[in-house]
Each structure stands twice: as C-alpha cells, then as structure tokens.
Design a protein around this motif. Structure first.
Motif: not given
Length: 492
Positions: A256, A264, A267-268, A271, A314, A318
């Motif tokens: 990631a 990033a 999506l981070g 998540a 993610l 990643g």
C-alpha cells in the motif's frame, strides 16, 4: 505482453473455477443460508414485507423474477471474474497480479461466507474492489453498476455505498442510498410495529467472531477470517494455515505504501474503518448491543466480522503494488490461507431439496402455515455432510415462517408474533382467526389439512421497483473522459 495476458486470463479462470465450481453444476442448492430452487415464489417476504426481517431482500425477489438458480450462477461467476480482472489491472506487474487475483477471488472472507451459504454477500465482497477501482479511476457508470449488483443483500448495499463514498465522487455514493429502499423501508415499518423480537445481547454474543488456531480472534480478523460459525471454515485453517493470512495482511500494507497517495489514503481509510470497527466491536461487545438496540438498521453489525470486508480493496491493491521480488511470497500466502477451499466448497454442490411440487401447486400462492416444519431443517449435502438449511418451502410458497433461530442452544431470534398467533389459532381450530391472519392453507405431514377463504397476499412492489430501475441511473453518470471501459488502466 500477449503471453502475460493469456497467462493471467488462464489464472483468473482457474481461480474462479476453484471457488465457483459448484455453481457450474445443474440442479438446486440447499445449504445453511442458501436455498436456490427452481421456480421460487414471489411473496411478500421476498419483497421485504413479511413477518420476518428483510434480510434476503432484494435477492429473493430477483430469484423469483428470474425463475430460478441460473441468475445466481451468473452473478456468482461474473462477480468473481470481475474481481479477478480488476486485481490484474490494478497490479503493477503480471507477477504481483497473481497474488492480488488470488486474494480478490479466494480470500477467507469469501470462502467462509460461501460455506455459510451467504452467496450474495460473497458477490458483494468480490465487487468491492471493482467499485473502489472504478471509483478511483473515474469510471462512475461501471462503479454504479457494480454497486447495483452488490446491493442484492442489505450488507452488500451498505458496504457498496461506503466504498463509493471513499473511492468515488460523493454523488455516486449518495445515489447509492436508493439501493437501500427494498429493505430499509420494511425494516423501519417492522421496527415501528414491534414485529421483530429477540435479544440483542444474545445475538451479539452468538455472532461474535471466533478465534482460529495459532492466530486468535484478532489474527483471524486481520486475515479476513473469523466468521462466527466455526463449522463454516475449511479444515486447513484449524491446522494453522490461518497464519498465512497474517502474511497476506503484512504484505498488503507493505504494498500500500507504493500506491498513488490518493488511492492509498482512501483505501487505507476504508480498511481502517472496517477492520477497526470489527476489532472494536469484538473487544467491546456492549457497544454492538447498544447499536443494535438503539440504531435503526444496526442489526447488520451484530455479525461484526462482516466489517472486515471493507479491507478487501486495500488488500487487493496493496498486493498488486508489491515489488516483483515479493510476488512469490504473496502468491504462496494467499493460496496457503485457504489451501483446501475447493474441497471444502463441495457442500455447496446441487442436492435434492425434498420439495413436493404437487403440494406447492395445490397451495397456489396462498399463505401457508406449516405446522410441523421448523425454520431450519436438517439436510445432507451432495458430499454426504450433514447440516441444516433454511426451510426450502419458504422460497417456493408464501410460508408463514417462525423465523426462530438458535445458535449453540441459545435463541437468537424469537419466533415471529404472527406465526405464534397462527399456531395458537390452529391449536384452537379457530379458522376465522386464521383467515384474519391471512393464512389460506394449513399443511401438516406434507399435505393440506385445512383451508380458509383468505386470498393470496398482496405484493408491495414500490421499493423493489425502484431497485430494479436503479441500473438506469448509470445513463446519467459521467464516466472517465479517457476511456469508457472500467477495466482499462491508465498509462504509467
């Protein structure tokens, strides 16, 4: 380059076949929460207005309109294929694409939910990376269509909207609220009438994530596993293979950092929200109890392990962004965490459902009270495994079901008041009361033993009609100016 594409295509087909092979076989399906029968009935329950919570809306109505399991087969195999294609195109190289594709198609969440019979939730899990990818790349029409398919189950609808809010334009996510109508409206009405009964605390405890060998509960969740039903888990994970899931998570986080900053971050955040909420509700079950008791629609989080589904985009992105040297390790970890999944999924193969079609024809769309059939019936899978499944008659008749659900001997959902009232009326042989309750026929020992003049139930079409036309909203959404195809990556 052409050879790489051919190999990835072959790998994607292998992954989809390994997970979806039971749905390539003809017949009917009956296992745990899955009941895919020929000619299902379009009933008030299928449209969300029955005596039970609208947990299978709009999937049951879609199956009834389509006429059988074929639509489920198409959606299952198609969603898995889209997940594989998205992972391949999101990856930095063909080498890292292999592991990303394996994670997208055959992650523990998908396998465990399929083994629980929750095929529509597996579809939603496959489509979350598609929604995220299309949203981040500006393909709004394709993101919307994926959201529509993911919304065949309430949890899928909620998570599809959350994914779109993080990864697409705000208007796409907000438009997704339309997809909630088939189950949100009945849920509000049932909450107001008090027709839904059960102990929130008992339910939260029963559906709490379970620990897996060598990794515990937290490790199971981080590895996208930990479903509440330990019997819906491949044997390999009880032998320590769940450790590979921690490797997948670590590699996904490492990759990631190589993503574009905007991707990033979004999506981070998605998540962290899902994984953090799952861990928090496991550590503080009282919070989950309070939410279920006080927040409309929060019953979705009583099975809090479902929240880890929001981390799948993610993980896929990643793993695809890893340096080439990590590709073999990523592929090994993604495969080892569910190494025996194809064999375990054999319980989903078509089987004899035991439905008497002559009896169904005799009931003739009237509401039926099955006096001697429980909400969950004992079944034998195609491979000989014994288990339980939802009563198949609830899918082919307007059955007045009890809805009583027990987990390890604890009653999670009480029997529906309407069912109890009808059962009491039958014990008194009060046919007038049965007619007032809408019961048209009483079935005992596999045959109709009494009937009333009650007409077939009315069908509330409005919320479902809105959902059926929702794909047309894609016509007013503007796609990415560079390409009309959602699976065309930008030039690097």
């Amino acid at each position: 380059m052409r050879a790489d594409k051919a190999l990835l295509l072959a790998w994607g087909l292998i992954l989809v076949a390994a997970v979806g092979w039971p749905f390539l076989l003809p017949g009917e399906y009956l296992w745990r929460d899955m009941a895919l029968l020929h000619d299902p009935a379009l009933t008030p329950g299928a449209l969300g207005s029955g005596a039970l919570p609208a947990r299978n809306v709009p999937q049951d109505a879609l199956l009834a309109l389509a006429g059988g399991p074929w639509i489920a087969r198409v959606l299952i195999l198609g969603a898995a294929g889209c997940a594989a294609a998205t992972a391949a195109l999101w990856a930095a190289s063909p080498w890292t694409a292999a592991g990303a594709m394996a994670c997208a198609v055959a992650n523990p969440f998908v396998i465990e939910r399929l083994l629980q019979g929750q095929w529509s939730l597996a579809i939603a899990a496959w489509l979350l990376p598609v929604i995220a990818y299309c949203g981040l790349r500006g393909h709004e029409r394709s993101a919307w269509l994926a959201m529509c398919v993911a919304s065949i189950t309430p949890t899928g609808a909620v998570f599809a909207v959350l994914t779109a809010l993080f990864c697409a334009r705000t208007r796409v996510g907000l438009a997704g609220l339309v997809l909630w109508l088939p189950w949100a409206i009945p849920g509000i009405m049932q909450a107001q009438t008090g027709s839904v009964t059960g102990s929130a605390r008992t339910a939260v405890e029963a559906f709490s994530p379970h620990a897996e060998h060598l990794v515990g509960t937290a490790g199971a969740l981080i590895g996208l596993g930990g479903i509440w039903n330990s019997q819906a888990v491949p044997d390999s994970r009880t032998a320590g293979f769940a450790l590979a899931g921690l490797g997948v998570a670590a590699l996904a986080v490492l990759g990631a950092f190589r993503l574009v900053r905007r991707e990033a971050q979004r999506l981070g955040a998605l998540a962290l929200m899902g994984m953090g909420a799952a861990l928090a509700l496991w550590l503080c079950p009282g919070v989950a109890v309070w939410l279920v008791e006080n927040v409309p629609g929060a019953g979705l989080v009583r099975d809090s392990q479902k929240l880890v589904m929001l981390a799948i985009p993610l993980y896929v992105a990643g793993l695809g962004a890893l340096p080439r040297g990590f590709a073999p390790l990523a592929l090994a970890c993604t495969l080892l965490q569910n190494v025996d999944a194809p064999r375990a999924l054999g319980v989903l193969a078509p089987t004899d459902t035991g439905v008497d079609r002559a009896l169904v024809a005799e009931i003739d769309d009237r509401t039926a009270l099955f006096v001697d059939r429980p909400y969950l019936v004992e079944v034998t899978a195609a491979d000989g495994t014994r288990g339980v499944a939802i009563d198949p008659y609830s899918k082919v008749t307007a059955q007045l079901s009890s809805g009583q659900l027990s987990v390890d001997g604890d009653v999670v959902d009480q029997a529906a008041p309407a069912y109890l009232a009808a059962l009491a009326a039958w014990d008194e042989r009060d046919m007038a009361q049965l007619e007032k309750l809408g019961v048209g026929v009483v079935v005992l020992d596999g045959r109709i033993v009494a009937s009333t003049p009650a007409p077939p139930p009315a069908l509330p079409w409005a919320p479902m009609a809105g959902w059926l036309i929702s794909p047309l909203l894609a016509l007013v959404l503007r796609g990415a100016p560079r390409s009309a195809c959602p699976l065309t990556p930008k030039k690097r």
